[in-house]
Write a protein that holds these residues in place. Structure first.
Motif, PDB file in Angstrom:
ATOM      1  N   VAL A 508     -23.276 124.694 101.937  1.00  0.00           N
ATOM      2  CA  VAL A 508     -21.904 124.611 101.428  1.00  0.00           C
ATOM      3  C   VAL A 508     -20.949 125.178 102.473  1.00  0.00           C
ATOM      4  O   VAL A 508     -21.348 125.907 103.379  1.00  0.00           O
ATOM      5  N   TRP A 509     -19.687 124.826 102.318  1.00  0.00           N
ATOM      6  CA  TRP A 509     -18.655 125.391 103.187  1.00  0.00           C
ATOM      7  C   TRP A 509     -18.589 126.897 102.988  1.00  0.00           C
ATOM      8  O   TRP A 509     -18.839 127.399 101.890  1.00  0.00           O
ATOM      9  N   ASN A 510     -18.188 127.586 104.045  1.00  0.00           N
ATOM     10  CA  ASN A 510     -18.029 129.032 103.948  1.00  0.00           C
ATOM     11  C   ASN A 510     -16.545 129.345 103.798  1.00  0.00           C
ATOM     12  O   ASN A 510     -15.831 128.673 103.060  1.00  0.00           O
ATOM     13  N   GLU A 511     -16.016 130.301 104.488  1.00  0.00           N
ATOM     14  CA  GLU A 511     -14.676 130.809 104.213  1.00  0.00           C
ATOM     15  C   GLU A 511     -13.599 130.233 105.121  1.00  0.00           C
ATOM     16  O   GLU A 511     -12.504 130.783 105.199  1.00  0.00           O
ATOM     17  N   ILE A 512     -13.873 129.142 105.827  1.00  0.00           N
ATOM     18  CA  ILE A 512     -12.906 128.574 106.761  1.00  0.00           C
ATOM     19  C   ILE A 512     -12.583 127.151 106.308  1.00  0.00           C
ATOM     20  O   ILE A 512     -13.445 126.276 106.349  1.00  0.00           O
ATOM     21  N   HIS A 513     -11.349 126.916 105.862  1.00  0.00           N
ATOM     22  CA  HIS A 513     -10.958 125.618 105.326  1.00  0.00           C
ATOM     23  C   HIS A 513     -10.891 124.563 106.431  1.00  0.00           C
ATOM     24  O   HIS A 513     -10.473 124.843 107.558  1.00  0.00           O
TER      25      HIS A 513
END
Length: 552
Positions: A508-513
């Protein structure tokens, strides 16, 4: 799950709102719904059992206060109600949800609905996302839909609630009024929300300027102190569901859902911290492979792989043998602990021993030892910091749970993969003076390592390759270079639980959009977005990725 049924065999009814418009009502019973505000400004309800726990803690505190004259409870750890929420604490004086391992803050509020509304009956309305999962509507939308269904409306317009959609109860679909794109909807039963004896006006619709809404809206001034000098205020912007075929909207059920990594055990007080440095946040990207395939890319793809000789790779390969030395490197031990200050990690007073002294042992750090981080000056039990570090990546870095200042070089848990970069002349909306940078991320399924939530178990990699876009101008190229650093440090993705599908053990995506669409920014994942480049630079900086990293 029980699918939504037709509204009945009566007349079709109007397409507008029910006869009794949302607003304030009067009733003998009411239920309390606690909600958190996501990064797009939408209010997301906690599940009924979590709200029940919050209400019980507050009621018990009020009763104790009346007997002893003490004040209201200041912090409520959510891990007691749901183990998946172990890192989260609600700070009651500031009405803020605080994530201990990253310092992320979200506004929270208490919303009261009639006992005979959808909230009181445990009825949840959901729309189907692109991954095939179900995402709940906001609670005020659920109440609105249930009221319309109960009054034999066959379709309703959600425009009054801020959505550009119509819902057809008979066909069980939601239709975007601009694009006519349709999604399935369903109605299901969940645990009802807790009954409250609150005397504040009952609320059955959108927020207004009444005495109930204004102080809890998250938009007014915060009149109470931040006990831990927390500085990261919640973002507030606008989001909508995706009008086309790509969507990735965070679930309304809970706040940011970490993966089920075993939490630290043995603390005398709660919460028991899940101190993984890079727990999964809401999955913020959506995938648009078909869009990218037709863009006529003219530049040669430039793969960016993990460098075998990089300092990051060396740091990942070297396991520190002395975690105590890392803690002592960045914290200066105080001779006297502040008498009235809490340790944000274990929630014990700093003047008392660490709450993790029963489960975390050290030959060189005493349970009573209190340390101050050398740069940001925030104080914690040194043993709590040792426990947090030992339960994370153990990469030689520490991150302040209060202000998120990073000490050392932070790395993540991103699986192996490839980052490709290319350019083409077509412009992005809002950036007509330049071409476009395309980033393609490739990650394949594999086996989880020791840094992942379930070592030795397989993980999936859905939707790869993933395509992302930046303007090919000076600031866009700067973001690109920093994203390369973040990729090498394994910070772009992680292994966790998907907020859209609920699947665990997946990438999944982490903390950077990332912007995963070139246009159609009704979704929040495309352009134009004049604030995106500045926002992503701030997110990269929060991970310790700044201009100082370039050229290293």
């Amino acid at each position: 799950m029980a699918a939504a049924q037709g509204a009945g065999g009566g007349s079709a009814g109007p397409s507008g709102p029910p006869a009794s418009a949302p607003g304030h009502g009067s009733g003998s019973t009411a239920v309390a719904v606690w909600e958190w505000q996501d990064e797009f400004g939408r209010w997301r309800p906690y599940r009924g059992n979590v709200c029940s726990y919050i209400e019980q803690v507050i009621q018990a505190s009020q009763q104790k206060g009346r007997r002893s004259g003490s004040g209201l409870v200041s912090s409520i750890p959510l891990g007691h109600a749901d183990p998946a929420l172990a890192p989260y604490v609600i700070d009651i004086p500031s009405l803020t949800q605080f994530r201990q391992d990253t310092g992320t803050m979200r506004a929270v509020r208490r919303h009261v609905f009639p006992g005979d509304s959808a909230a009181g009956q445990g009825i949840v309305w959901e729309w189907q996302n692109d991954e095939g999962g179900w995402s709940p509507y906001e609670m005020n939308v659920c109440v609105f839909l249930e009221q319309a269904r109960a009054t034999n409306h066959q379709r309703v317009d959600l425009g009054s609630l801020g959505y550009n959609y119509e819902v057809d109860f008979v066909a069980q679909v939601q239709t975007n009024k601009s694009t006519r794109f349709r999604r399935s909807v369903q109605r299901r039963l969940d645990a009802p929300y807790p009954v409250t004896t609150s005397t504040t006006p009952l609320h059955t619709g959108v927020g207004c300027s009444c005495q109930q809404c204004w102080p809890n809206s998250g938009t007014g001034p915060i009149t109470t102190r931040y006990r831990h000098s927390m500085t990261n205020s919640p973002n507030s912007s606008t989001t909508h569901q995706v009008p086309g075929r790509t969507a990735s909207v965070s679930s309304s059920n809970v706040g940011f859902v970490p993966y089920n990594k075993p939490t630290l055990t043995g603390a005398r007080s709660t919460p028991r911290l899940n101190a993984q440095n890079t727990l999964v946040l809401a999955q913020t990207g959506s995938l648009s492979a078909a869009l990218a395939a037709s863009n006529g890319v003219s530049a040669q793809a430039l793969p960016v792989k993990m460098s075998k000789s990089s300092r990051v790779s060396q740091a990942l390969a070297a396991t520190p043998t002395e975690p105590e030395s890392v803690v002592k490197k960045y914290l200066e031990e105080l001779k006297g602990a502040p008498a009235d200050e809490d340790c944000m990690i274990c929630m014990e007073k700093l003047s008392s021993p660490s709450g993790y002294s029963d489960s975390c042992h050290s030959s060189s750090i005493r349970p009573e030892a209190v340390g101050r981080l050398r740069n940001c000056q925030h104080s914690f039990h040194m043993l709590c910091m040792l426990a947090m570090y030992s339960n994370g990546n153990k990469d030689g870095s520490l991150q302040c749970p209060s202000c998120k200042t990073i000490y050392g070089e932070k790395t993540g848990t991103q699986p192996k993969g490839k980052m490709e970069i290319s350019t083409f002349p077509q412009s992005l909306p809002g950036h007509k003076d330049c071409g476009t940078i395309r980033i393609v991320y490739h990650i394949s399924r594999g086996i989880q390592g020791p840094e992942h939530p379930n070592p030795g178990m397989p993980y999936t990699a859905r939707g790869f390759p993933r395509y992302c876009y930046l303007p090919d101008n000076e600031k866009g190229r700067k973001v690109l270079e920093l994203l390369k650093v973040a990729w090498k440090r394994r910070l772009i993705f992680t292994v966790g639980t998907s907020n859209t599908t609920g699947e665990s053990n997946t990438v999944v995506w982490n903390e950077i959009h990332h912007k995963t669409e070139m246009d159609s920014n009704l979704s929040g994942h495309g352009y134009p977005d004049p604030n995106y480049l500045d926002n992503v630079l701030a997110e990269l900086a929060a991970q310790g990725v700044t201009e100082d990293c370039l050229g290293q």
